[in-house]
Write a protein that holds these residues in place. Structure first.
Motif, PDB file in Angstrom:
ATOM      1  N   MET A  96       2.758  -0.922   4.332  1.00 18.31           N
ATOM      2  CA  MET A  96       2.030   0.304   4.017  1.00 18.31           C
ATOM      3  C   MET A  96       2.908   1.536   4.256  1.00 18.31           C
ATOM      4  N   ILE A  97       3.206   2.256   3.182  1.00 18.51           N
ATOM      5  CA  ILE A  97       3.915   3.528   3.303  1.00 18.51           C
ATOM      6  C   ILE A  97       2.920   4.595   3.725  1.00 18.51           C
ATOM      7  N   THR A  98       3.299   5.390   4.705  1.00 17.02           N
ATOM      8  CA  THR A  98       2.448   6.502   5.125  1.00 17.02           C
ATOM      9  C   THR A  98       3.302   7.651   5.626  1.00 17.02           C
ATOM     10  N   HIS A  99       2.763   8.878   5.488  1.00 17.34           N
ATOM     11  CA  HIS A  99       3.401  10.057   6.079  1.00 17.34           C
ATOM     12  C   HIS A  99       2.685  10.467   7.358  1.00 17.34           C
ATOM     13  N   HIS A 100       1.582   9.777   7.661  1.00 17.93           N
ATOM     14  CA  HIS A 100       0.809  10.105   8.854  1.00 17.93           C
ATOM     15  C   HIS A 100       1.326   9.291  10.030  1.00 17.93           C
ATOM     16  N   LEU A 101       1.995   9.952  10.952  1.00 14.74           N
ATOM     17  CA  LEU A 101       2.549   9.240  12.095  1.00 14.74           C
ATOM     18  C   LEU A 101       1.454   8.553  12.909  1.00 14.74           C
ATOM     19  N   GLU A 102       0.287   9.197  12.997  1.00 19.15           N
ATOM     20  CA  GLU A 102      -0.809   8.610  13.767  1.00 19.15           C
ATOM     21  C   GLU A 102      -1.245   7.276  13.164  1.00 19.15           C
ATOM     22  N   ASP A 103      -1.337   7.217  11.836  1.00 18.87           N
ATOM     23  CA  ASP A 103      -1.716   5.958  11.179  1.00 18.87           C
ATOM     24  C   ASP A 103      -0.633   4.899  11.390  1.00 18.87           C
ATOM     25  N   LEU A 139       0.865  -1.183   0.000  1.00 21.49           N
ATOM     26  CA  LEU A 139       0.000   0.000   0.000  1.00 21.49           C
ATOM     27  C   LEU A 139       0.901   1.232   0.000  1.00 21.49           C
ATOM     28  N   ASP A 140       0.942   1.913  -1.148  1.00 21.70           N
ATOM     29  CA  ASP A 140       1.883   3.019  -1.348  1.00 21.70           C
ATOM     30  C   ASP A 140       1.176   4.350  -1.111  1.00 21.70           C
ATOM     31  N   GLU A 141       1.034   4.728   0.161  1.00 25.97           N
ATOM     32  CA  GLU A 141       0.321   5.956   0.547  1.00 25.97           C
ATOM     33  C   GLU A 141      -1.072   5.988  -0.086  1.00 25.97           C
TER      34      GLU A 141
END
Length: 256
Positions: free
Chosen positions: A208-215, A176-178
């Motif tokens: 899963m790549i994410t920029h959301h630290l919370e996620d 899952l790329d953002e």
């Protein structure tokens, strides 16, 4: 001891090879992914996150090292061959679906992923009840648009369709790329909740790549941080549960 689902061993990947602009993106990277791992991937821009996914998917050829699937060397397997075990959802909702085909037609393509193609009746109507039930799990009206061209869907509906297509055949590895980054906050939250639900129910092995630290903190059993083409932080279980956004921010401050 359980055999890893996927291993990257001492992987090096360069761009602009043999030119003055040559850059090493993955720098002797090592990563072991176990069955059922749901790994959230963090890292600053240029850390190598998408390049890691491209290396796993075969879109980019690594310069050295090995990629192993259940112990089998797939380093030189083609993109097409890897689609038999791997699915990917991209950040852009326009990728991953055929815009002129209907929702049902796209799902039928996903249903037959990895099978030999030939000239034969597609029997689409036989699948409609199943597709309606499947799309209803997204809770966004997609089940009412089975005969709608995918290009006419909202971004959220199209990304939900991409996710359904990627998981329809239960891939061995899901990337899952953002996949929620281009969506509005509420739609992003809804898709993230449904993503987690499906990953847990199907016991998928997922990165899963994410920029959301919370996620990154909320979802998954494991969290890794990429920095300068290497995995510099890797926590799981109780250690991950004890993380906070403040601790992550301080870690990023230290490595930058």
């Amino acid at each position: 001891m359980t055999e890893p689902s996927l291993e990257l061993k001492d992987v090096v990947l360069k761009v602009n090879r043999n030119t003055p602009e040559e850059v090493t993106i993955l720098n002797h990277l090592n990563l072991t992914i176990n069955p059922g791992d749901f790994i959230t991937v963090l890292g600053s821009n240029g850390a190598g996150k998408s390049t890691l996914f491209n290396a796993i998917g075969g879109d980019l050829t690594i310069d050295s090292g090995q990629i192993l699937l259940h112990g089998r060397d797939i380093t030189h397997d083609s993109v097409e061959r890897r689609t038999r075990f791997l699915s990917r959802v991209f950040q852009d909702p326009k990728l991953g679906t055929a815009p002129r085909m209907t929702v049902a037609e796209n799902l039928l393509l996903a249903e037959r992923r990895g099978q030999r193609r030939g000239l034969a009746p597609r029997h689409l109507n036989q699948h409609m009840a199943h597709f309606k039930e499947l799309t209803a799990t997204m809770h966004n009206g997609l089940d009412q648009r089975l005969t709608t061209a995918t290009g006419s869907l909202s971004g959220g509906q199209r990304q939900a369709l991409s996710f359904l297509m990627a998981t329809l055949k239960r891939p061995e590895i899901l990337l899952l790329d953002e996949h929620t980054a281009a969506l509005d906050p509420q739609t992003s939250q809804d898709l993230m909740h449904l993503t987690n639900q499906r990953v847990q129910e199907e016991q998928l092995t997922c990165l899963m790549i994410t920029h959301h630290l919370e996620d990154a903190l909320t979802y998954g059993n494991r969290l890794i941080v990429l920095h300068r083409g290497q995995v510099t932080f890797d926590v799981a279980g109780a250690e991950k549960d004890a993380l906070t956004t403040e601790k992550l921010y301080s870690f990023f401050a230290e490595i930058e």
